[in-house]
Design a protein around this motif. Sequence first.
Motif, PDB file in Angstrom:
ATOM      1  N   ILE A   1      49.472  39.640  42.096  1.00 52.82           N
ATOM      2  CA  ILE A   1      47.882  40.162  41.724  1.00 52.82           C
ATOM      3  C   ILE A   1      47.816  40.833  40.435  1.00 52.82           C
ATOM      4  O   ILE A   1      48.847  41.808  40.471  1.00 52.82           O
ATOM      5  CB  ILE A   1      47.205  40.889  42.808  1.00 52.82           C
ATOM      6  CG1 ILE A   1      47.134  39.932  44.236  1.00 52.82           C
ATOM      7  CG2 ILE A   1      45.954  41.375  42.399  1.00 52.82           C
ATOM      8  CD1 ILE A   1      46.260  38.700  43.891  1.00 52.82           C
TER       9      ILE A   1
ATOM     10  N   ASN B   1      51.074  43.784  43.443  1.00 54.34           N
ATOM     11  CA  ASN B   1      51.163  44.017  44.844  1.00 54.34           C
ATOM     12  C   ASN B   1      52.561  43.567  45.269  1.00 54.34           C
ATOM     13  O   ASN B   1      52.822  43.033  46.492  1.00 54.34           O
ATOM     14  CB  ASN B   1      50.092  43.091  45.434  1.00 54.34           C
ATOM     15  CG  ASN B   1      50.425  41.499  45.192  1.00 54.34           C
ATOM     16  OD1 ASN B   1      50.674  41.174  43.876  1.00 54.34           O
ATOM     17  ND2 ASN B   1      50.500  40.823  46.122  1.00 54.34           N
TER      18      ASN B   1
ATOM     19  N   GLN C   1      46.230  43.355  47.612  1.00 53.93           N
ATOM     20  CA  GLN C   1      46.609  41.823  47.471  1.00 53.93           C
ATOM     21  C   GLN C   1      45.295  40.794  47.398  1.00 53.93           C
ATOM     22  O   GLN C   1      45.385  39.684  47.625  1.00 53.93           O
ATOM     23  CB  GLN C   1      47.504  41.152  48.423  1.00 53.93           C
ATOM     24  CG  GLN C   1      46.963  41.345  50.122  1.00 53.93           C
ATOM     25  CD  GLN C   1      47.991  40.963  50.764  1.00 53.93           C
ATOM     26  OE1 GLN C   1      49.011  41.028  50.636  1.00 53.93           O
ATOM     27  NE2 GLN C   1      47.627  40.176  52.037  1.00 53.93           N
ATOM     28  N   TYR C   2      44.122  41.494  47.049  1.00 55.43           N
ATOM     29  CA  TYR C   2      42.954  40.715  46.931  1.00 55.43           C
ATOM     30  C   TYR C   2      42.722  40.649  45.473  1.00 55.43           C
ATOM     31  O   TYR C   2      43.033  41.285  44.759  1.00 55.43           O
ATOM     32  CB  TYR C   2      41.911  41.315  47.801  1.00 55.43           C
ATOM     33  CG  TYR C   2      41.287  42.753  47.105  1.00 55.43           C
ATOM     34  CD1 TYR C   2      40.279  42.827  46.401  1.00 55.43           C
ATOM     35  CD2 TYR C   2      41.891  44.129  47.549  1.00 55.43           C
ATOM     36  CE1 TYR C   2      39.544  44.325  45.842  1.00 55.43           C
ATOM     37  CE2 TYR C   2      41.512  45.200  46.817  1.00 55.43           C
ATOM     38  CZ  TYR C   2      40.315  45.265  46.118  1.00 55.43           C
ATOM     39  OH  TYR C   2      39.977  46.457  45.463  1.00 55.43           O
ATOM     40  N   ALA C   3      41.575  39.669  45.274  1.00 56.19           N
ATOM     41  CA  ALA C   3      41.346  39.446  44.031  1.00 56.19           C
ATOM     42  C   ALA C   3      39.719  39.213  43.924  1.00 56.19           C
ATOM     43  O   ALA C   3      38.893  39.166  44.999  1.00 56.19           O
ATOM     44  CB  ALA C   3      41.830  37.985  43.346  1.00 56.19           C
TER      45      ALA C   3
ATOM     46  N   TYR D   1      43.677  35.399  40.594  1.00 56.53           N
ATOM     47  CA  TYR D   1      44.632  36.543  40.993  1.00 56.53           C
ATOM     48  C   TYR D   1      44.322  37.654  40.134  1.00 56.53           C
ATOM     49  O   TYR D   1      45.213  38.527  40.046  1.00 56.53           O
ATOM     50  CB  TYR D   1      45.982  36.053  40.783  1.00 56.53           C
ATOM     51  CG  TYR D   1      46.347  34.692  41.324  1.00 56.53           C
ATOM     52  CD1 TYR D   1      46.431  34.754  42.865  1.00 56.53           C
ATOM     53  CD2 TYR D   1      46.785  33.508  40.789  1.00 56.53           C
ATOM     54  CE1 TYR D   1      46.779  33.363  43.552  1.00 56.53           C
ATOM     55  CE2 TYR D   1      47.215  32.279  41.303  1.00 56.53           C
ATOM     56  CZ  TYR D   1      47.035  32.203  42.712  1.00 56.53           C
ATOM     57  OH  TYR D   1      47.468  31.092  43.427  1.00 56.53           O
TER      58      TYR D   1
ATOM     59  N   SER E   1      42.209  41.073  39.931  1.00 50.91           N
ATOM     60  CA  SER E   1      41.358  42.054  40.658  1.00 50.91           C
ATOM     61  C   SER E   1      40.534  43.117  39.742  1.00 50.91           C
ATOM     62  O   SER E   1      41.068  43.241  38.549  1.00 50.91           O
ATOM     63  CB  SER E   1      42.168  42.988  41.344  1.00 50.91           C
ATOM     64  OG  SER E   1      41.567  44.205  41.923  1.00 50.91           O
TER      65      SER E   1
ATOM     66  N   THR F   1      41.278  36.898  49.468  1.00 54.33           N
ATOM     67  CA  THR F   1      42.599  37.136  49.340  1.00 54.33           C
ATOM     68  C   THR F   1      43.228  35.792  49.318  1.00 54.33           C
ATOM     69  O   THR F   1      43.335  35.081  50.135  1.00 54.33           O
ATOM     70  CB  THR F   1      43.082  37.760  50.752  1.00 54.33           C
ATOM     71  OG1 THR F   1      42.376  38.963  51.017  1.00 54.33           O
ATOM     72  CG2 THR F   1      44.424  38.367  50.769  1.00 54.33           C
TER      73      THR F   1
END
Length: 787
Positions: free
Chosen positions: A309, A320, A356-358, A365, A367, A772
């Motif tokens: 990420i 991440n 680990q989210y976008a 990927y 954020s 995610t």
Amino acid sequence: MRNVTYALVVVLSSVPAVAEARDQIIDVPAGTVAESAITLARQTGSSIVISDPVLAKRRAPRIQGRMTAGQAVRRLAASADAKVIAVARRAWRLDKGKGRERQSGRSVQRAASTLTPVSPAVPRKHEDIIVVSSKRDMRLSEIPAQVSLLSGDDVSMGGSGGTERITQRIATVSSTYLGSGRNKLFIRGIADSSFTGPTQATVGQYLGDMRLSYNAPDPDLRLSDLDRIEVLEGPQGTLYGAGSLGGIIRLVPNSPELDITSLHTTVGSAFTQHGAGSLDAGVVANVPLADELAALRVTFDAASEGGYIDKPFLGAEDVNRTRILAGRASVRVEISPDWTIDALGLAQSIHAFDSQYAARGGTQYDSLARVREGSDSDYLHGQLVLAGGLGALKLRSTTGMAGQELEERYDATITGAENRVFVQHNDTRLIAHETRLWLPMGERRFGWVAGLNLIDNRTRLNRSLDTGRTRSAATGVLNTLSEATLYGEASYRFREGLIATFGARATRVRLGGGAEDVPFALALERADITASRTQSAFLPSASLLAELSRQTSLYARYQEGFRPGGLAIESEFVRQFRKDQARAFEIGARHGRPGIDPFDAAFNVSFTRWSDIQADFLDDTGLPSTANIGNGRVWSISVSGGAFLADNLRLTTGATINRSSIEEPVSFLSSRITHVPNIARFSGRLGLDYSHPVTRALNLDARLWASYVGRSRLGIGPELGELQGNYLDSGLLLRLGNSRIGGTLSLTNLTDAEGNRFALGTPFAVIREQVTPLRPRTVRLGIDYSF
């Protein structure tokens, strides 16, 4: 081999003679009984006679591991439903028919430990699959419930992993994906929330006989050096009590071996497309002590998983990365031939550098968060187990403690204001004891179990907002619980193939706690809300199982489960939420022995009536809170099975369909709730398992799988209405080697799909559109070595 004399004689090969009582490394590929007997005789320097050509043509699974020649012969006989007869020293005859050679002393215990099949993917054990999580050592064919079994060797091949290995292999098990050490697990349509809060989990997780946690997230233990993993679909309230509405997951570690010195090591390196590299290593050592009356077994795992990420506003890539350190040590002392004492200690630390989210719909990927997030999860566990026999009766007493500390950081920046991080600290301490006495049913007409269970749990949830210059405390909450339980279950065999089971569990719970980090005046005002109170639960169960044939059985069962209430935070206030309870009726069928018979299948349909559902929502300040959201109904259909397409090639499959509805939702939610969150309406899995001898010294094992997770809703209320799921995951694993040394190649996410495993990274409104993604395509090379 197939002459008219109806006898097959496998003569001593030219290898030096090996005493039957000496352990050695054995690796016999899958094939016919005749082919397996020839290979086994060559490897052990023994003589094996097969008296019937039909028996010689039967399929035999792979036999692999460190064992004596006699144990290997008995394993071969058991897999083929044959009777083994010792005719001389290092010589046996296999006859058609069911039977088992008599043994005595320690060899009985060691042989028994090898006769419990644990994996449909690696068929290699006895027809009587013993499910230890039944708490009665019941045979799988006699358990009136849906049970999934995984081999510890299977889930750790290609490097040890965490709980995700289970969700990849069992379609009915699902998870949130906040990050390692932060997730909640669900089984078969019973899900409550997306957040780590005061509610107890719907899935009970156990290491051996002790619960891993009470109302903390999945600690994501490394699945290394395990004998097997058992998953029982719920409710399982009679035997496991609170927190087993969806079912239980039981990790069974390998016990220390009293007469073997061994060392097993693994090392691996991986590369993630669009991301950074990874490294992992593991060691397992077993050392006998005190003249083989005791033994020590130590397991150590370390991993650095590369990130993928990016955070453009911070100018950082692959943020991440996650580092994991884990260790486990166990000691077994044999105080008599029938009694043992086991002590086990475990420690694990997980440090996730960032989230680990976008952003949904953004650059892959990427954020949009402007701060560093991430988490730290530390887990400690210790238990002492006394086990033995009193004639035909068995007793097992387990006492232990567990501590789990989790700190999570979320982006809470408000548009136009300075950067802000919301910090949540969850500190849980659990003390548990269970003593049970049981009479195994076996071939008897009657079998039973009775037990006492005591739990003391304390969870402190503290929260704050941090701008980098200042930190201000937000309202927190302390939940305390003391639980005392008596339970029992008994089965009666009316006639051969017809078994009725009845059980009940009576629980008394005392709840307490209070608000944290609030002004004294407000604390006094809320004293009546946070005062101690008691709750009781009585959970009956009943089932009927009919064996239509040796391979086919039908069952029907009724079970209940519950979760006690507690205290939750809403805005600046602390308030109570009530206990919830599930009542489930299930019918199912099973055919065949997984990994042994040419074809096996399991099917079940369940209906659950779930009252006063505990679930999470977002309060007026944007923070997660917990409430009873109404009554619900959940229908679930699951199917699993396998078939040998060839002697060395097996197809495995599984699928689950879930339908749920919620009636009369609570009035404070501004939108109508239609179904239970976080559970996909359809999930399915397909796999191929292949094993083939390349040379006499090398064997090729291959696993190819693909799993689909359908759409689901994130949570309760309009703020959590985002859809997630609807993705395909896949993987390939190859191992070339033998039981001593091997090289592995694994690929995950073969299609490099982005997907959306979970629609949450932060609960705050600044970045509502979130996904995610799956870890991008990853290639790992590894080596394992044993001596």
